[in-house]
Design a protein around this motif. Structure first.
Motif, PDB file in Angstrom:
ATOM      1  N   PHE A  15       0.474  -0.911   0.261  1.00 37.55           N
ATOM      2  CA  PHE A  15      -0.220   0.153   0.186  1.00 37.55           C
ATOM      3  C   PHE A  15       0.862   1.364   0.297  1.00 37.55           C
ATOM      4  N   GLU A  16       0.302   2.095  -0.926  1.00 37.13           N
ATOM      5  CA  GLU A  16       1.739   3.219  -0.753  1.00 37.13           C
ATOM      6  C   GLU A  16       0.913   4.425  -0.286  1.00 37.13           C
ATOM      7  N   LEU A  17       1.672   5.225   0.736  1.00 36.99           N
ATOM      8  CA  LEU A  17       1.065   5.946   1.572  1.00 36.99           C
ATOM      9  C   LEU A  17       0.589   7.450   0.708  1.00 36.99           C
ATOM     10  N   GLU A  18      -0.318   7.693   0.614  1.00 30.74           N
ATOM     11  CA  GLU A  18      -0.618   9.214   0.440  1.00 30.74           C
ATOM     12  C   GLU A  18      -0.094  10.486   1.244  1.00 30.74           C
ATOM     13  N   PRO A  19       0.162  11.659   0.685  1.00 35.70           N
ATOM     14  CA  PRO A  19       0.233  12.893   1.648  1.00 35.70           C
ATOM     15  C   PRO A  19      -1.138  12.733   2.373  1.00 35.70           C
ATOM     16  N   GLY A  20      -1.246  13.064   4.343  1.00 40.95           N
ATOM     17  CA  GLY A  20      -2.235  13.429   4.668  1.00 40.95           C
ATOM     18  C   GLY A  20      -2.663  11.774   5.368  1.00 40.95           C
ATOM     19  N   ASN A  30     -11.768   1.443   4.856  1.00 36.21           N
ATOM     20  CA  ASN A  30     -10.395   1.844   5.025  1.00 36.21           C
ATOM     21  C   ASN A  30      -9.553   2.455   3.137  1.00 36.21           C
ATOM     22  N   ASP A  31      -8.061   2.983   3.323  1.00 37.56           N
ATOM     23  CA  ASP A  31      -7.778   3.126   2.304  1.00 37.56           C
ATOM     24  C   ASP A  31      -6.813   2.229   2.240  1.00 37.56           C
ATOM     25  N   PHE A  32      -6.174   1.271   3.550  1.00 35.37           N
ATOM     26  CA  PHE A  32      -5.687   0.017   3.368  1.00 35.37           C
ATOM     27  C   PHE A  32      -6.199  -1.275   3.970  1.00 35.37           C
ATOM     28  N   ARG A  33      -6.651  -2.385   3.076  1.00 41.32           N
ATOM     29  CA  ARG A  33      -7.690  -3.071   4.190  1.00 41.32           C
ATOM     30  C   ARG A  33      -7.287  -4.621   4.227  1.00 41.32           C
ATOM     31  N   ALA A  37      -9.225 -11.808  11.121  1.00 38.71           N
ATOM     32  CA  ALA A  37     -10.093 -10.870  12.631  1.00 38.71           C
ATOM     33  C   ALA A  37      -9.632 -10.974  13.172  1.00 38.71           C
ATOM     34  N   THR A  38      -8.487 -10.421  13.651  1.00 40.12           N
ATOM     35  CA  THR A  38      -6.900 -10.130  14.994  1.00 40.12           C
ATOM     36  C   THR A  38      -7.427  -8.548  13.998  1.00 40.12           C
ATOM     37  N   VAL A  39      -7.334  -7.866  13.423  1.00 41.19           N
ATOM     38  CA  VAL A  39      -7.378  -6.205  12.804  1.00 41.19           C
ATOM     39  C   VAL A  39      -9.128  -5.752  12.847  1.00 41.19           C
ATOM     40  N   SER A  40      -9.043  -4.973  13.761  1.00 41.57           N
ATOM     41  CA  SER A  40      -9.880  -4.117  13.960  1.00 41.57           C
ATOM     42  C   SER A  40     -10.762  -3.126  12.727  1.00 41.57           C
ATOM     43  N   SER A  41     -11.579  -3.137  12.990  1.00 42.17           N
ATOM     44  CA  SER A  41     -12.893  -2.717  11.243  1.00 42.17           C
ATOM     45  C   SER A  41     -11.885  -1.581  11.283  1.00 42.17           C
ATOM     46  N   PHE A  42     -11.376  -0.568  11.792  1.00 42.53           N
ATOM     47  CA  PHE A  42     -10.533   0.730  11.820  1.00 42.53           C
ATOM     48  C   PHE A  42      -9.368   0.941  12.498  1.00 42.53           C
ATOM     49  N   HIS A  43      -8.058  -0.027  12.962  1.00 41.11           N
ATOM     50  CA  HIS A  43      -8.225  -0.701  13.127  1.00 41.11           C
ATOM     51  C   HIS A  43      -6.658   0.882  13.829  1.00 41.11           C
ATOM     52  N   CYS A  44      -6.496   1.494  12.523  1.00 39.69           N
ATOM     53  CA  CYS A  44      -4.992   2.381  12.621  1.00 39.69           C
ATOM     54  C   CYS A  44      -4.593   3.461  11.343  1.00 39.69           C
ATOM     55  N   GLU A  45      -4.413   4.577  12.020  1.00 35.03           N
ATOM     56  CA  GLU A  45      -4.582   5.488  10.775  1.00 35.03           C
ATOM     57  C   GLU A  45      -2.496   5.601  10.516  1.00 35.03           C
ATOM     58  N   ILE A  46      -2.435   6.661   9.244  1.00 31.95           N
ATOM     59  CA  ILE A  46      -0.736   6.243   9.307  1.00 31.95           C
ATOM     60  C   ILE A  46      -0.472   7.991   8.676  1.00 31.95           C
ATOM     61  N   VAL A  47       0.174   7.995   8.949  1.00 33.53           N
ATOM     62  CA  VAL A  47      -0.780  10.166   8.906  1.00 33.53           C
ATOM     63  C   VAL A  47       1.155  10.709   8.544  1.00 33.53           C
TER      64      VAL A  47
END
Length: 204
Positions: A15-20, A30-33, A37-47
């Protein structure tokens, strides 16, 4: 030109990170799905900013780790391992050796591009409601919307995330002009609620 990307170690994919803001999780919006099952629906955000990559946990069930250390918010450096649940990903530089091509979207005949309406105080209006002040701007497509249009996600720990109804990107709040307040939508009142307002019984 070098770009930063997350490469799956336990799960195939990159997954290539986009600015922001870039979101990672099991939910398809999510941007990167990550299908795990161990990963939450919205697990983390990368800025991704000009000089750093910051990872924030979004109240995940199984935690977010960088090189084995659990974090709430921390800088992620190239070569380090990001772990979400049991999914491990490495932050890498990716060289773009191909010739850069600029793609300009075409507007079909009779199809007009959305026009940005400005209200008093030179404040942008909602794209869908031209007479309403915009309260959010999408960090990805830069469209503006009022509170009625955006998708609000409430996560564990009182964390709230707002997403664009057009591209599902992360939305940032816009300051409103002085004297203007957001008006929440009126929810349809239940029959019981109407009865309790119209029927008053006095006990003597």
């Amino acid at each position: 030109m070098e770009k930063l990307a997350l490469t799956g170690l336990t799960h195939a994919g990159s997954f290539e990170l986009e600015p922001g803001f870039n979101t990672l999780g099991r939910n398809p919006t999510n941007d990167f799905r990550v299908h795990d099952a161990t990963v939450s629906s919205f697990h983390c955000e990368i800025v991704l900013s000009d000089d750093s990559v910051v990872v924030r946990d979004l109240g995940s069930t199984n935690g977010t780790y960088i090189d084995g250390l659990r974090i709430q918010e921390s800088v992620l450096k190239p070569g380090q391992i990001l772990k979400a649940g049991s999914a491990e990903l490495r932050l890498d530089f990716r060289s773009d050796t191909a010739t850069a091509l600029v793609s300009i979207p075409k507007i079909g005949a009779g199809q007009a591009a959305p026009v940005q309406t400005m209200l008093s105080g030179d404040h942008p209006a909602c794209l869908n409601h031209s007479d309403s002040y915009a309260t959010y701007r999408c960090a990805r497509c830069e469209k503006t919307f009022c509170v009625e249009c955006v998708h609000v996600l409430r996560l564990a720990g009182g964390i709230t995330r707002v997403f664009c109804p057009s591209c599902s990107g992360h939305c940032e709040s816009l300051p409103l002009p002085p004297g203007v307040a957001t008006v929440p939508s009126k929810k349809k009142e239940s029959l019981f609620g109407r009865l309790t307002q119209t029927i008053r019984i006095r006990f003597k």
